[in-house]
Design a protein around this motif. Structure first.
Motif, PDB file in Angstrom:
ATOM      1  N   ALA A  14      30.874  -0.171  18.946  1.00 20.83           N
ATOM      2  CA  ALA A  14      31.041   1.233  18.991  1.00 20.83           C
ATOM      3  C   ALA A  14      29.661   1.959  18.804  1.00 20.83           C
ATOM      4  CB  ALA A  14      31.682   1.659  17.492  1.00 20.83           C
ATOM      5  N   SER A  15      28.826   1.467  18.067  1.00 18.30           N
ATOM      6  CA  SER A  15      27.403   1.960  17.934  1.00 18.30           C
ATOM      7  C   SER A  15      26.605   1.840  19.352  1.00 18.30           C
ATOM      8  CB  SER A  15      26.808   1.047  16.940  1.00 18.30           C
ATOM      9  OG  SER A  15      27.221   1.199  15.738  1.00 18.30           O
ATOM     10  N   LEU A  17      27.858   1.900  22.248  1.00 17.61           N
ATOM     11  CA  LEU A  17      28.661   2.838  23.293  1.00 17.61           C
ATOM     12  C   LEU A  17      28.098   4.390  22.813  1.00 17.61           C
ATOM     13  CD1 LEU A  17      32.201   1.668  23.342  1.00 17.61           C
ATOM     14  CD2 LEU A  17      30.563   1.830  25.302  1.00 17.61           C
ATOM     15  N   VAL A  18      27.873   4.679  21.620  1.00 22.80           N
ATOM     16  CA  VAL A  18      27.318   5.967  21.477  1.00 22.80           C
ATOM     17  C   VAL A  18      26.041   5.895  21.725  1.00 22.80           C
ATOM     18  CG1 VAL A  18      26.960   7.340  19.244  1.00 22.80           C
ATOM     19  CG2 VAL A  18      29.067   6.338  19.443  1.00 22.80           C
ATOM     20  N   SER A  21      25.703   6.457  25.446  1.00 22.73           N
ATOM     21  CA  SER A  21      26.015   7.635  25.798  1.00 22.73           C
ATOM     22  C   SER A  21      24.784   8.928  25.700  1.00 22.73           C
ATOM     23  CB  SER A  21      27.334   8.202  24.807  1.00 22.73           C
ATOM     24  OG  SER A  21      26.711   8.833  23.693  1.00 22.73           O
ATOM     25  N   ILE A  33      31.538   8.140  27.673  1.00 26.04           N
ATOM     26  CA  ILE A  33      31.066   7.116  26.985  1.00 26.04           C
ATOM     27  C   ILE A  33      31.056   7.486  25.504  1.00 26.04           C
ATOM     28  CG2 ILE A  33      29.230   5.261  26.581  1.00 26.04           C
ATOM     29  CD1 ILE A  33      28.440   5.989  29.382  1.00 26.04           C
ATOM     30  N   ASN A  34      30.561   8.654  25.066  1.00 20.05           N
ATOM     31  CA  ASN A  34      30.717   9.157  23.830  1.00 20.05           C
ATOM     32  C   ASN A  34      32.149   9.183  23.337  1.00 20.05           C
ATOM     33  OD1 ASN A  34      30.676  11.297  21.454  1.00 20.05           O
ATOM     34  ND2 ASN A  34      28.687  10.386  21.494  1.00 20.05           N
ATOM     35  N   GLY A  37      32.755   5.520  22.337  1.00 22.41           N
ATOM     36  CA  GLY A  37      32.337   5.229  21.273  1.00 22.41           C
ATOM     37  C   GLY A  37      33.005   5.662  20.194  1.00 22.41           C
ATOM     38  N   SER A  38      33.356   6.862  20.186  1.00 20.84           N
ATOM     39  CA  SER A  38      34.019   7.626  18.851  1.00 20.84           C
ATOM     40  C   SER A  38      35.462   7.023  18.801  1.00 20.84           C
ATOM     41  CB  SER A  38      34.094   8.917  18.980  1.00 20.84           C
ATOM     42  OG  SER A  38      32.733   9.632  19.326  1.00 20.84           O
ATOM     43  N   PHE A  41      34.923   3.508  17.132  1.00 19.17           N
ATOM     44  CA  PHE A  41      34.585   3.843  15.639  1.00 19.17           C
ATOM     45  C   PHE A  41      35.866   4.401  14.902  1.00 19.17           C
ATOM     46  CE2 PHE A  41      29.701   4.395  16.169  1.00 19.17           C
ATOM     47  CZ  PHE A  41      29.533   3.588  15.061  1.00 19.17           C
ATOM     48  N   ASN A  57      35.739  10.415  13.357  1.00 13.49           N
ATOM     49  CA  ASN A  57      35.388   9.994  14.852  1.00 13.49           C
ATOM     50  C   ASN A  57      36.719  10.262  15.596  1.00 13.49           C
ATOM     51  OD1 ASN A  57      32.929   8.340  15.226  1.00 13.49           O
ATOM     52  ND2 ASN A  57      33.610   7.775  13.446  1.00 13.49           N
TER      53      ASN A  57
END
Length: 207
Positions: A14-15, A17-18, A21, A33-34, A37-38, A41, A57
């Motif tokens: 997750a981290s 991906l964020v 992004s 992408i965010n 990631g969210s 998360f 998230n």
């Protein structure tokens, strides 16, 4: 692998991906992408029983979905404006973006003079790109540059140029475009625009 290790891997994913992004120049890619990631998360928060993390998230996921829907619901207006190779605005545009352009078009001439055709791509009245061509062979146009500034590289400006504007060039006797092979990213773009690799090693497409 025990559950704690799995949860840790989900956290790292997750981290990552964020973080990725935030490196995107394209607003659409950033939000997609965010969103992923969210979402990861949020799942991570559920797995470890941290419901505030999951809820926060999930809210970010909803925000990204909302803005992506807004982006795809809003239809941009495209236009093409042809300018002379010595137009002052073109010189300013090339000076600003030349370092980035040379990554895709290393043989771009330092100065344009002579038979080049220059077409600015406008999106909602904002100049977002430029296509520079010159006559080549029998009834052809060689693409010297087909560049869109970061943040607008969602293929729409290119599709407008090649599918809606370019056919008008047939009235001038042109029948096809050709472009040199470049870096893999640009080659994929050409293929998306309908170019095919010819036996001579160039990408070409008919008007």
């Amino acid at each position: 692998m025990d559950a704690s290790n799995i949860f840790e891997l989900v956290d790292y994913a997750a981290s990552l991906l964020v973080a990725i992004s935030l490196m995107m120049r394209s607003v659409v890619r950033l939000r997609v992408i965010n969103l992923l990631g969210s979402l990861v998360f949020s799942i991570y928060g559920l797995l470890i029983g941290s419901y505030p993390v999951a809820a926060m998230n999930a809210f970010i996921v909803a925000i990204n979905i909302y803005y992506l829907a807004q982006i795809y619901r809003t239809k941009s207006q495209f236009a093409v404006i042809d300018v002379a190779p010595d137009a002052p605005y073109l010189d300013a545009f090339l000076s600003q973006h030349r370092p980035d352009m040379l990554q895709f078009f290393p043989t771009l001439p330092a100065q344009l003079d002579g038979p080049q055709r220059v077409s600015f791509l406008l999106r909602d009245a904002v100049p977002v790109g430029v296509v520079i061509t010159e006559p080549a062979g029998e009834n052809g146009l060689r693409v010297l540059a087909d560049y869109v500034v970061p943040g607008y590289r969602d293929l729409q400006p290119g599709r407008f140029f090649y599918t809606q504007y370019a056919p008008s060039l047939r009235e001038e006797g042109f029948t096809h475009f050709c472009a040199a092979r470049g870096i893999p990213k640009h080659n994929r773009y050409l293929q998306n625009m309908g170019f095919n690799l010819s036996p001579g090693g160039h990408y070409c497409r008919s008007l």
